[in-house]
Design a protein around this motif. Structure first.
Motif, PDB file in Angstrom:
ATOM      1  N   TYR A  46      -1.433  15.096  -2.049  1.00  0.00           N
ATOM      2  CA  TYR A  46      -3.008  14.848  -1.905  1.00  0.00           C
ATOM      3  C   TYR A  46      -3.773  14.446  -2.816  1.00  0.00           C
ATOM      4  O   TYR A  46      -4.355  13.619  -2.932  1.00  0.00           O
ATOM      5  N   LYS A  47      -3.272  14.692  -4.215  1.00  0.00           N
ATOM      6  CA  LYS A  47      -3.944  14.574  -5.390  1.00  0.00           C
ATOM      7  C   LYS A  47      -3.469  12.813  -5.504  1.00  0.00           C
ATOM      8  O   LYS A  47      -4.478  12.246  -6.373  1.00  0.00           O
ATOM      9  N   ALA A  48      -2.367  12.575  -5.252  1.00  0.00           N
ATOM     10  CA  ALA A  48      -2.191  11.105  -5.262  1.00  0.00           C
ATOM     11  C   ALA A  48      -2.773   9.974  -4.344  1.00  0.00           C
ATOM     12  O   ALA A  48      -2.909   8.877  -4.449  1.00  0.00           O
ATOM     13  N   ALA A  49      -3.405  10.664  -3.416  1.00  0.00           N
ATOM     14  CA  ALA A  49      -4.160   9.842  -2.295  1.00  0.00           C
ATOM     15  C   ALA A  49      -5.570   9.749  -2.535  1.00  0.00           C
ATOM     16  O   ALA A  49      -6.294   9.842  -1.741  1.00  0.00           O
ATOM     17  N   THR A  50      -5.447   8.803  -3.699  1.00  0.00           N
ATOM     18  CA  THR A  50      -7.087   8.396  -4.054  1.00  0.00           C
ATOM     19  C   THR A  50      -6.991   6.952  -4.103  1.00  0.00           C
ATOM     20  O   THR A  50      -6.015   6.167  -4.437  1.00  0.00           O
ATOM     21  N   PRO A  51      -8.266   6.319  -4.121  1.00  0.00           N
ATOM     22  CA  PRO A  51      -8.343   4.824  -3.966  1.00  0.00           C
ATOM     23  C   PRO A  51      -7.871   4.417  -5.596  1.00  0.00           C
ATOM     24  O   PRO A  51      -7.128   3.248  -5.565  1.00  0.00           O
ATOM     25  N   ILE A 106       0.785  -0.939  -0.063  1.00  0.00           N
ATOM     26  CA  ILE A 106       0.053  -0.088  -0.041  1.00  0.00           C
ATOM     27  C   ILE A 106       0.916   1.130   0.013  1.00  0.00           C
ATOM     28  O   ILE A 106       1.739   1.304   1.058  1.00  0.00           O
ATOM     29  N   PRO A 107       0.743   2.217  -1.013  1.00  0.00           N
ATOM     30  CA  PRO A 107       1.487   3.343  -1.149  1.00  0.00           C
ATOM     31  C   PRO A 107       1.479   4.228   0.034  1.00  0.00           C
ATOM     32  O   PRO A 107       0.234   4.298   0.656  1.00  0.00           O
ATOM     33  N   LEU A 108       2.433   4.815   0.371  1.00  0.00           N
ATOM     34  CA  LEU A 108       2.155   6.078   1.417  1.00  0.00           C
ATOM     35  C   LEU A 108       1.030   7.137   1.136  1.00  0.00           C
ATOM     36  O   LEU A 108       0.506   7.472   1.992  1.00  0.00           O
ATOM     37  N   ALA A 109       0.994   7.551  -0.042  1.00  0.00           N
ATOM     38  CA  ALA A 109       0.066   8.416  -0.514  1.00  0.00           C
ATOM     39  C   ALA A 109      -1.301   7.851  -0.541  1.00  0.00           C
ATOM     40  O   ALA A 109      -1.723   7.044  -1.846  1.00  0.00           O
ATOM     41  N   SER A 110      -1.824   7.552   0.384  1.00  0.00           N
ATOM     42  CA  SER A 110      -3.424   6.777   0.552  1.00  0.00           C
ATOM     43  C   SER A 110      -4.518   7.363   1.067  1.00  0.00           C
ATOM     44  O   SER A 110      -4.013   8.291   1.952  1.00  0.00           O
ATOM     45  N   PRO A 111      -5.792   7.233   0.967  1.00  0.00           N
ATOM     46  CA  PRO A 111      -6.650   7.768   1.556  1.00  0.00           C
ATOM     47  C   PRO A 111      -6.418   7.694   3.071  1.00  0.00           C
ATOM     48  O   PRO A 111      -6.135   6.716   3.753  1.00  0.00           O
ATOM     49  N   GLY A 112      -6.744   8.796   3.695  1.00  0.00           N
ATOM     50  CA  GLY A 112      -6.435   8.841   5.540  1.00  0.00           C
ATOM     51  C   GLY A 112      -5.129   9.344   5.806  1.00  0.00           C
ATOM     52  O   GLY A 112      -5.049   9.783   6.933  1.00  0.00           O
ATOM     53  N   MET A 113      -4.445   9.237   4.819  1.00  0.00           N
ATOM     54  CA  MET A 113      -2.773   9.773   5.253  1.00  0.00           C
ATOM     55  C   MET A 113      -2.704  11.252   5.542  1.00  0.00           C
ATOM     56  O   MET A 113      -1.902  11.515   6.209  1.00  0.00           O
ATOM     57  N   ILE A 114      -3.374  12.088   4.666  1.00  0.00           N
ATOM     58  CA  ILE A 114      -3.582  13.453   5.059  1.00  0.00           C
ATOM     59  C   ILE A 114      -3.855  13.920   6.326  1.00  0.00           C
ATOM     60  O   ILE A 114      -3.202  14.385   6.956  1.00  0.00           O
ATOM     61  N   SER A 115      -5.070  13.292   6.975  1.00  0.00           N
ATOM     62  CA  SER A 115      -5.290  13.633   8.212  1.00  0.00           C
ATOM     63  C   SER A 115      -4.322  13.090   9.388  1.00  0.00           C
ATOM     64  O   SER A 115      -3.920  13.940  10.173  1.00  0.00           O
ATOM     65  N   LYS A 116      -3.848  11.852   9.139  1.00  0.00           N
ATOM     66  CA  LYS A 116      -3.031  11.413   9.785  1.00  0.00           C
ATOM     67  C   LYS A 116      -1.513  12.106   9.863  1.00  0.00           C
ATOM     68  O   LYS A 116      -0.971  12.475  10.962  1.00  0.00           O
ATOM     69  N   PRO A 130       7.132  21.075   8.714  1.00  0.00           N
ATOM     70  CA  PRO A 130       6.298  22.029   8.058  1.00  0.00           C
ATOM     71  C   PRO A 130       7.187  23.249   7.616  1.00  0.00           C
ATOM     72  O   PRO A 130       7.703  23.760   8.470  1.00  0.00           O
ATOM     73  N   ARG A 131       6.772  23.910   6.815  1.00  0.00           N
ATOM     74  CA  ARG A 131       7.377  25.084   6.207  1.00  0.00           C
ATOM     75  C   ARG A 131       6.569  25.833   5.025  1.00  0.00           C
ATOM     76  O   ARG A 131       6.008  25.130   4.108  1.00  0.00           O
ATOM     77  N   LEU A 132       6.621  27.277   4.938  1.00  0.00           N
ATOM     78  CA  LEU A 132       6.008  27.757   4.002  1.00  0.00           C
ATOM     79  C   LEU A 132       6.723  28.116   3.037  1.00  0.00           C
ATOM     80  O   LEU A 132       7.430  29.275   2.794  1.00  0.00           O
ATOM     81  N   ASN A 133       7.042  27.112   1.968  1.00  0.00           N
ATOM     82  CA  ASN A 133       7.659  27.626   0.842  1.00  0.00           C
ATOM     83  C   ASN A 133       7.123  26.936  -0.376  1.00  0.00           C
ATOM     84  O   ASN A 133       6.480  25.889  -0.044  1.00  0.00           O
ATOM     85  N   LYS A 134       7.341  27.275  -1.657  1.00  0.00           N
ATOM     86  CA  LYS A 134       6.769  26.701  -2.640  1.00  0.00           C
ATOM     87  C   LYS A 134       6.876  25.306  -2.729  1.00  0.00           C
ATOM     88  O   LYS A 134       6.037  24.579  -3.269  1.00  0.00           O
ATOM     89  N   ASP A 135       8.295  24.756  -2.725  1.00  0.00           N
ATOM     90  CA  ASP A 135       8.382  23.610  -2.950  1.00  0.00           C
ATOM     91  C   ASP A 135       7.772  22.488  -1.915  1.00  0.00           C
ATOM     92  O   ASP A 135       7.104  21.528  -2.471  1.00  0.00           O
ATOM     93  N   PHE A 136       7.503  22.805  -0.926  1.00  0.00           N
ATOM     94  CA  PHE A 136       6.907  22.007   0.092  1.00  0.00           C
ATOM     95  C   PHE A 136       5.376  21.921  -0.211  1.00  0.00           C
ATOM     96  O   PHE A 136       4.543  21.110   0.013  1.00  0.00           O
ATOM     97  N   LEU A 137       4.794  23.360  -0.423  1.00  0.00           N
ATOM     98  CA  LEU A 137       3.263  23.522  -0.716  1.00  0.00           C
ATOM     99  C   LEU A 137       2.981  22.608  -2.039  1.00  0.00           C
ATOM    100  O   LEU A 137       2.048  21.841  -2.123  1.00  0.00           O
ATOM    101  N   ASP A 138       4.162  22.597  -3.104  1.00  0.00           N
ATOM    102  CA  ASP A 138       3.546  21.814  -4.425  1.00  0.00           C
ATOM    103  C   ASP A 138       3.657  20.328  -4.085  1.00  0.00           C
ATOM    104  O   ASP A 138       2.887  19.455  -4.452  1.00  0.00           O
ATOM    105  N   TRP A 139       4.767  19.665  -3.211  1.00  0.00           N
ATOM    106  CA  TRP A 139       4.704  18.678  -2.686  1.00  0.00           C
ATOM    107  C   TRP A 139       3.570  18.029  -1.871  1.00  0.00           C
ATOM    108  O   TRP A 139       2.908  16.932  -2.210  1.00  0.00           O
ATOM    109  N   SER A 140       3.026  18.985  -1.078  1.00  0.00           N
ATOM    110  CA  SER A 140       1.827  18.613  -0.376  1.00  0.00           C
ATOM    111  C   SER A 140       0.710  18.615  -1.354  1.00  0.00           C
ATOM    112  O   SER A 140      -0.163  17.572  -0.952  1.00  0.00           O
TER     113      SER A 140
END
Length: 268
Positions: free
Chosen positions: A96-101, A56-66, A82-92
């Motif tokens: 999120y987009k990858a964490a789908t069934p 099961i890949p790390l990016a999966s449903p429920g991982m965002i809240s965890k 956590p940090r406010l920069n473009k690379d981190f926000l892009d990765w986040s």
């Protein structure tokens, strides 16, 4: 098989060294470029687990809240500072987009096959005696649980692993403590992934490095600064530039781990 072809491998971790090993065995002339020195990097810690069970890949449903809960705990299983920069926000956002069934389902079979292939490759290395002897054990992996909620969660993963043809066994509380002495008494059971095995990265990495050195592989401890491509095709690389030199080759393997994206940007 022998060949006059030259291959440049970018990255000296377990993937880069393993690629170089396979290429050397097929007669290629190999150069490895890595800006780190020997005996550093994640592979000297993480290259010991051979885990087909981790389908099961790390990016999966429920991982965002965890992840939001774990983000502020540096000892959590999914810690990202956590940090406010473009690379981190892009990765986040990409996570999120990858964490789908559907994306999780599409990833399960490739992840399993990559892990099974890795296990076979380690066993072939051991049997060949190319690297001398090193520890490789097929005792499996125990996934422990303390609560009924986690028992259900791990049971679902185990069922899927079994469906994928992997060797899995469910252990009751008594069976667990009979299998492994000295465990915490509040553990309620475990899933025993018999398909898993492990080695010691501080043995396998130096052994690979030494074998490649004696096999004529050239190691360059510099950063990759750019590439040149054949004029007729931007997709064909004919040279790699480092801090101090240009290295021509017939093929390039990009296996730089966390730095692969940054290096890949140099190719557009």
């Amino acid at each position: 098989m022998t060949t006059s072809k030259k291959v440049t491998v970018i990255g000296g971790g377990i993937v880069g060294l393993s690629c170089a090993y396979a290429l050397v065995k097929q007669g290629y002339s190999v150069i490895i470029i890595d800006h780190k020195t020997e005996a550093t990097g994640a592979s000297y810690v993480n290259a010991g687990y051979l885990t087909p069970s981790h389908i099961i890949p790390l990016a999966s449903p429920g991982m965002i809240s965890k992840g939001l809960k774990w983000m502020f705990n540096s000892s959590s299983p999914f810690y990202v500072k956590p940090r406010l920069n473009k690379d981190f926000l892009d990765w986040s956002w990409k996570f999120y987009k990858a964490a789908t069934p559907s994306k999780v389902e599409a990833a399960i079979s490739p992840i399993k096959e990559i892990n099974l292939l890795s296990a076979r490759c380690y066993k072939q290395m051991l049997e060949s005696k190319d690297l001398g002897t090193f520890m490789l054990e097929d005792k499996g992996l125990l996934m422990l649980y303390k609560t009924q909620k986690e028992a259900v969660h791990e049971g679902l993963v185990a069922a899927r692993a079994s469906l994928e043809g992997l060797a899995v066994k469910s252990l009751s509380e008594q069976e667990l403590h009979n299998t492994q002495a000295g465990l915490s008494p509040d553990l309620k059971g475990a899933i025993h992934y018999l398909c898993d095995s492990h080695t010691t990265p501080t043995e396998i990495m130096p052994a690979l490095y030494a074998y490649l050195k004696t096999s004529g592989v050239r190691f360059i401890t510099e950063k990759v600064t750019g590439f040149s491509t054949i004029l007729q095709s931007d997709s064909v690389i004919n040279s790699v530039y480092t801090d101090s030199q240009e290295i021509s080759s017939d093929f390039v393997v990009l296996a730089a781990g966390a730095w692969s994206q940054e290096i890949g940007k140099k190719l557009g």
